[in-house]
Design a protein around this motif. Sequence first.
Motif, PDB file in Angstrom:
ATOM      1  N   HIS A 212       0.835  -1.189   0.000  1.00  0.00           N
ATOM      2  CA  HIS A 212       0.000   0.000   0.000  1.00  0.00           C
ATOM      3  C   HIS A 212       0.875   1.246   0.000  1.00  0.00           C
ATOM      4  N   VAL A 213       0.236   2.369  -0.286  1.00  0.00           N
ATOM      5  CA  VAL A 213       0.792   3.701  -0.064  1.00  0.00           C
ATOM      6  C   VAL A 213      -0.192   4.398   0.858  1.00  0.00           C
ATOM      7  N   ASP A 214       0.291   5.032   1.917  1.00  0.00           N
ATOM      8  CA  ASP A 214      -0.595   5.489   2.983  1.00  0.00           C
ATOM      9  C   ASP A 214      -1.662   6.474   2.523  1.00  0.00           C
ATOM     10  N   SER A 215      -1.381   7.292   1.533  1.00  0.00           N
ATOM     11  CA  SER A 215      -2.380   8.246   1.055  1.00  0.00           C
ATOM     12  C   SER A 215      -2.155   8.525  -0.425  1.00  0.00           C
ATOM     13  N   THR A 216      -3.245   8.739  -1.143  1.00  0.00           N
ATOM     14  CA  THR A 216      -3.141   9.095  -2.552  1.00  0.00           C
ATOM     15  C   THR A 216      -2.630  10.528  -2.698  1.00  0.00           C
ATOM     16  N   ALA A 217      -2.305  10.906  -3.916  1.00  0.00           N
ATOM     17  CA  ALA A 217      -1.873  12.279  -4.166  1.00  0.00           C
ATOM     18  C   ALA A 217      -2.971  13.269  -3.815  1.00  0.00           C
ATOM     19  N   ASP A 218      -4.227  12.931  -4.121  1.00  0.00           N
ATOM     20  CA  ASP A 218      -5.342  13.826  -3.797  1.00  0.00           C
ATOM     21  C   ASP A 218      -5.515  13.963  -2.291  1.00  0.00           C
ATOM     22  N   THR A 219      -5.390  12.851  -1.557  1.00  0.00           N
ATOM     23  CA  THR A 219      -5.514  12.907  -0.106  1.00  0.00           C
ATOM     24  C   THR A 219      -4.423  13.778   0.498  1.00  0.00           C
ATOM     25  N   THR A 220      -3.183  13.576   0.058  1.00  0.00           N
ATOM     26  CA  THR A 220      -2.075  14.359   0.606  1.00  0.00           C
ATOM     27  C   THR A 220      -2.222  15.830   0.258  1.00  0.00           C
ATOM     28  N   ARG A 221      -2.706  16.127  -0.941  1.00  0.00           N
ATOM     29  CA  ARG A 221      -2.924  17.531  -1.293  1.00  0.00           C
ATOM     30  C   ARG A 221      -3.919  18.181  -0.331  1.00  0.00           C
ATOM     31  N   ARG A 222      -4.975  17.463   0.003  1.00  0.00           N
ATOM     32  CA  ARG A 222      -5.961  18.001   0.952  1.00  0.00           C
ATOM     33  C   ARG A 222      -5.326  18.198   2.325  1.00  0.00           C
ATOM     34  N   PHE A 223      -4.549  17.215   2.788  1.00  0.00           N
ATOM     35  CA  PHE A 223      -3.866  17.367   4.068  1.00  0.00           C
ATOM     36  C   PHE A 223      -2.940  18.588   4.052  1.00  0.00           C
ATOM     37  N   ALA A 224      -2.199  18.752   2.952  1.00  0.00           N
ATOM     38  CA  ALA A 224      -1.256  19.864   2.863  1.00  0.00           C
ATOM     39  C   ALA A 224      -1.981  21.209   2.851  1.00  0.00           C
TER      40      ALA A 224
END
Length: 264
Positions: free
Chosen positions: A122-134
């Motif tokens: 797995h990868v802990d978060s998708t690019a879209d998820t990480t963008r939202r977190f950032a």
Amino acid sequence: MSVTASIAYAARTDFKQRYYANNHSRDTVVLDPHDMPIADGRTQDCSLDREGFKLVPHVSRVSDFRDRDQVATVHPDEIVELLLRETGADEVRVTAPGILRFSEKSGLAGTSDNSHPARFVHVDSTADTTRRFAEEAAPKDRTVARYAHYNVWRAFSGAPQDVGLALCDHRSLVEDDLLVADAIFDPPGGAPEWGFESWLLAHNPAHRWTAFPMMTRDEALIFKSSDSQHHNPAPHVAYDNPLAPPDAPPRASLEMRALAFWYA
């Protein structure tokens, strides 16, 4: 020394798979294991901005990584200092408490929140998820030129690890190998569930796997979940180390997660 071990990929399905931090009986991940060669990362010159992972020396002031209060008090500042040095970022923010995980042989896997080893790629978060977190975490008075999400992982149970951590060189992936899934956090004690999208990995014989055998408590394995500039997350998975003798100590590990920001 390279080894061959079973890597637990996810099958391609016609539904969005999901997995839980604690109650894995509710997982809908369809496993598709394949034996894959795993190279010894100690014989390579790995880079965070190329492969997406790197092993570094790192001596912590934490005397007992099982002591959650000590980890919470001492370790976040150490992680910030480490990632600032290794990434050249302008700011680093630790985003979660330390996650303790234990191999099944210890009898401790599953005895605390999110303490099972990660038994599928797995990868802990998708690019879209990480963008939202950032976007949520970034200071409002600064312009963010780049952000990245890092994991810092260490084994503190002694070498060799009976259950190691293997990482996939992102350059060996194609976009279609990454499968969007739901990562659900189901805290013990009845607290509300929450979650976000992550990635699973479908098998591709071109994948190049690396592990770092014989890790000590004074080493840290840094790897990415997302990077807005280099786009090179490192899929990872727990695997049974074929070189570990039967009396190898059960693996105990600590994972810290952090967001890094570069400002314009």
